[in-house]
Design an enzyme around this catalytic site. Structure first.
Site, PDB file in Angstrom:
ATOM      1  N   ARG A  24       0.849  -1.183   0.029  1.00  0.00           N
ATOM      2  CA  ARG A  24      -0.048  -0.083  -0.039  1.00  0.00           C
ATOM      3  C   ARG A  24       0.789   1.361  -0.174  1.00  0.00           C
ATOM      4  O   ARG A  24       0.291   2.313   0.030  1.00  0.00           O
ATOM      5  CB  ARG A  24      -0.836   0.019   1.225  1.00  0.00           C
ATOM      6  CG  ARG A  24      -1.845  -1.150   1.276  1.00  0.00           C
ATOM      7  CD  ARG A  24      -2.952  -1.091   2.110  1.00  0.00           C
ATOM      8  NE  ARG A  24      -4.037  -0.185   1.767  1.00  0.00           N
ATOM      9  CZ  ARG A  24      -5.096  -0.197   2.592  1.00  0.00           C
ATOM     10  NH1 ARG A  24      -5.343  -0.888   3.821  1.00  0.00           N
ATOM     11  NH2 ARG A  24      -6.005   0.559   2.281  1.00  0.00           N
ATOM     12  N   SER A  25       2.049   1.149  -0.265  1.00  0.00           N
ATOM     13  CA  SER A  25       2.998   2.132  -0.072  1.00  0.00           C
ATOM     14  C   SER A  25       2.875   3.216  -1.252  1.00  0.00           C
ATOM     15  O   SER A  25       2.990   4.480  -0.965  1.00  0.00           O
ATOM     16  CB  SER A  25       4.487   1.558  -0.065  1.00  0.00           C
ATOM     17  OG  SER A  25       4.923   1.043   1.066  1.00  0.00           O
ATOM     18  N   LYS A  74      15.840  -6.135   2.739  1.00  0.00           N
ATOM     19  CA  LYS A  74      16.341  -5.119   3.683  1.00  0.00           C
ATOM     20  C   LYS A  74      17.692  -5.358   4.071  1.00  0.00           C
ATOM     21  O   LYS A  74      18.556  -4.361   4.117  1.00  0.00           O
ATOM     22  CB  LYS A  74      15.401  -5.109   5.014  1.00  0.00           C
ATOM     23  CG  LYS A  74      13.959  -4.466   4.671  1.00  0.00           C
ATOM     24  CD  LYS A  74      13.329  -4.294   5.898  1.00  0.00           C
ATOM     25  CE  LYS A  74      11.867  -3.858   5.635  1.00  0.00           C
ATOM     26  NZ  LYS A  74      11.128  -3.716   6.899  1.00  0.00           N
ATOM     27  N   GLY A 137      13.124 -12.197  13.910  1.00  0.00           N
ATOM     28  CA  GLY A 137      13.714 -11.880  12.507  1.00  0.00           C
ATOM     29  C   GLY A 137      14.238 -10.454  12.259  1.00  0.00           C
ATOM     30  O   GLY A 137      14.241  -9.561  13.377  1.00  0.00           O
ATOM     31  N   ALA A 139      12.511  -7.938  11.051  1.00  0.00           N
ATOM     32  CA  ALA A 139      11.677  -7.038  11.520  1.00  0.00           C
ATOM     33  C   ALA A 139      11.738  -6.562  12.988  1.00  0.00           C
ATOM     34  O   ALA A 139      12.032  -5.448  13.309  1.00  0.00           O
ATOM     35  CB  ALA A 139      10.082  -7.335  11.607  1.00  0.00           C
ATOM     36  N   ARG A 160      10.460 -18.944  18.163  1.00  0.00           N
ATOM     37  CA  ARG A 160      10.357 -20.569  18.097  1.00  0.00           C
ATOM     38  C   ARG A 160      11.843 -21.114  18.222  1.00  0.00           C
ATOM     39  O   ARG A 160      11.951 -22.217  18.951  1.00  0.00           O
ATOM     40  CB  ARG A 160      10.040 -21.044  16.556  1.00  0.00           C
ATOM     41  CG  ARG A 160       8.648 -20.668  16.544  1.00  0.00           C
ATOM     42  CD  ARG A 160       8.141 -21.295  15.157  1.00  0.00           C
ATOM     43  NE  ARG A 160       6.314 -21.218  14.905  1.00  0.00           N
ATOM     44  CZ  ARG A 160       5.995 -20.004  14.348  1.00  0.00           C
ATOM     45  NH1 ARG A 160       6.848 -19.364  13.746  1.00  0.00           N
ATOM     46  NH2 ARG A 160       4.799 -20.089  14.169  1.00  0.00           N
ATOM     47  N   THR A 161      12.853 -20.611  17.732  1.00  0.00           N
ATOM     48  CA  THR A 161      14.050 -21.042  17.952  1.00  0.00           C
ATOM     49  C   THR A 161      14.855 -20.251  19.010  1.00  0.00           C
ATOM     50  O   THR A 161      15.098 -18.850  18.810  1.00  0.00           O
ATOM     51  CB  THR A 161      15.315 -21.013  16.630  1.00  0.00           C
ATOM     52  OG1 THR A 161      15.050 -20.006  16.150  1.00  0.00           O
ATOM     53  CG2 THR A 161      14.445 -22.295  15.655  1.00  0.00           C
ATOM     54  N   LYS A 162      14.939 -20.504  20.043  1.00  0.00           N
ATOM     55  CA  LYS A 162      15.461 -19.649  21.321  1.00  0.00           C
ATOM     56  C   LYS A 162      17.025 -19.168  21.041  1.00  0.00           C
ATOM     57  O   LYS A 162      17.184 -18.157  21.458  1.00  0.00           O
ATOM     58  CB  LYS A 162      15.437 -20.664  22.550  1.00  0.00           C
ATOM     59  CG  LYS A 162      16.491 -21.562  22.690  1.00  0.00           C
ATOM     60  CD  LYS A 162      16.427 -21.929  24.324  1.00  0.00           C
ATOM     61  CE  LYS A 162      17.601 -23.099  24.373  1.00  0.00           C
ATOM     62  NZ  LYS A 162      17.907 -23.571  25.648  1.00  0.00           N
ATOM     63  N   MET A 224       2.490  -6.052  14.480  1.00  0.00           N
ATOM     64  CA  MET A 224       3.213  -5.455  13.308  1.00  0.00           C
ATOM     65  C   MET A 224       2.680  -5.905  12.018  1.00  0.00           C
ATOM     66  O   MET A 224       2.839  -5.151  11.046  1.00  0.00           O
ATOM     67  CB  MET A 224       4.894  -5.870  13.496  1.00  0.00           C
ATOM     68  CG  MET A 224       5.589  -4.894  14.687  1.00  0.00           C
ATOM     69  SD  MET A 224       7.136  -5.485  14.947  1.00  0.00           S
ATOM     70  CE  MET A 224       7.946  -5.199  13.383  1.00  0.00           C
TER      71      MET A 224
END
Length: 278
Positions: A24-25, A74, A137, A139, A160-162, A224
């Site tokens: 929507r940018s 990114k 991640g 973000a 999930r992966t500590k 988010m």
């Protein structure tokens, strides 16, 4: 910065992603530009997964002045830049690009956008609050610095992966700042005043199982991810007694406003744009 000097001619900008059709940018940036009759053309560009650098170069040759960068580029954008801001360096990722002469500059406006939405639009405070972030991640990496700058009591990252959460917590933990803890989702304990979801699976209706009792009295929950209806995470938070919930549309608009100001030299009003997107 490109700023006011480009305003005599139409400024060409874009968002790079793959996929990017859902973005929507363009709608957001054209709405910003209309506030001051600023001649801006903004388009979507789907970059090939194996040639982001080529897509950026082609856009520059087409007269592009700057770009936004979304998933999954990114980190590649970060590597491509000749100069980066401190907050982009902290994030290890870039979501905003612009050229100054031949130099490609990069910034990361995600964290600033998130904090602005939480504080200014939702009216929530981060200072002296216990904050939980779900996910570890890119973000999350992009928003940790600005959240910590708000001085929460503590920040816990659960994934999930500590190991990924622990590594991220270790990277940002500073001796004088609030404690930053990382761990798995399966052994998550404690109570929190602000819970932020950054698990991308939340877009497709799959939230990982979370324990009951994570939300303290009066706690608020922020996703988010954004959509046309409450997300699975928002519904979970409501069932757990959250005082308020919000999705990430405001973050999208606020981070876009930060980028727009870098490019055009003036700050757009975000409130009417958010209202129109609803």
């Amino acid at each position: 910065m490109s700023g006011e000097k480009d305003r005599a001619d139409t400024g060409l900008y874009c968002v790079f992603g793959n996929p990017v059709s859902h973005s929507r940018s363009p709608e957001i940036h054209h709405a910003f530009a209309a506030q001051h009759s600023d001649p801006v053309q903004y388009e979507k560009r789907e970059a090939p997964l194996d040639d982001f650098a080529g897509a950026v170069q082609a856009f520059r040759e087409a007269g592009g002045l700057g770009a936004n960068v979304t998933v999954p580029f990114k980190e590649q954008a970060f590597a491509l830049c000749d100069a980066i801001t401190e907050r982009a360096d902290q994030a290890g990722a870039v979501n905003t690009l612009w050229w100054d002469g031949d130099q490609l500059h990069g910034d990361n406006t995600d964290g600033a956008g998130l904090v602005k939405d939480i504080r200014n639009n939702q009216g929530w405070t981060i200072r002296k609050k216990r904050v939980l972030i779900l996910g570890a991640g890119g973000a999350v990496r992009g928003v940790l610095g600005p959240i910590l700058a708000q001085e929460p009591t503590l920040l816990r990252i659960a994934n999930r992966t500590k190991e990924k959460a622990e590594a991220l917590a270790g990277n940002v933990m500073k001796g004088e700042g609030p404690p930053v803890l990382g761990g798995g989702l399966d052994n998550l304990m404690g109570q929190f005043d602000l819970v932020i979801n950054a698990i991308s699976a939340g877009l497709h209706g799959e939230m990982p199982a979370l324990p009951d009792g994570l939300l303290a009295e009066g706690a608020v929950a922020y996703d988010m991810v954004y959509g046309s209806e409450p997300t699975p995470f928002m519904r979970w938070a409501e069932q757990q007694g959250a005082a308020a919930t919000a999705d990430g549309l405001g973050m999208l608009v606020e981070q876009a406003a930060e980028a727009f100001e870098i490019w055009r030299g003036w700050r757009p009003n975000t409130a009417p744009v958010m209202a129109s997107l609803r």
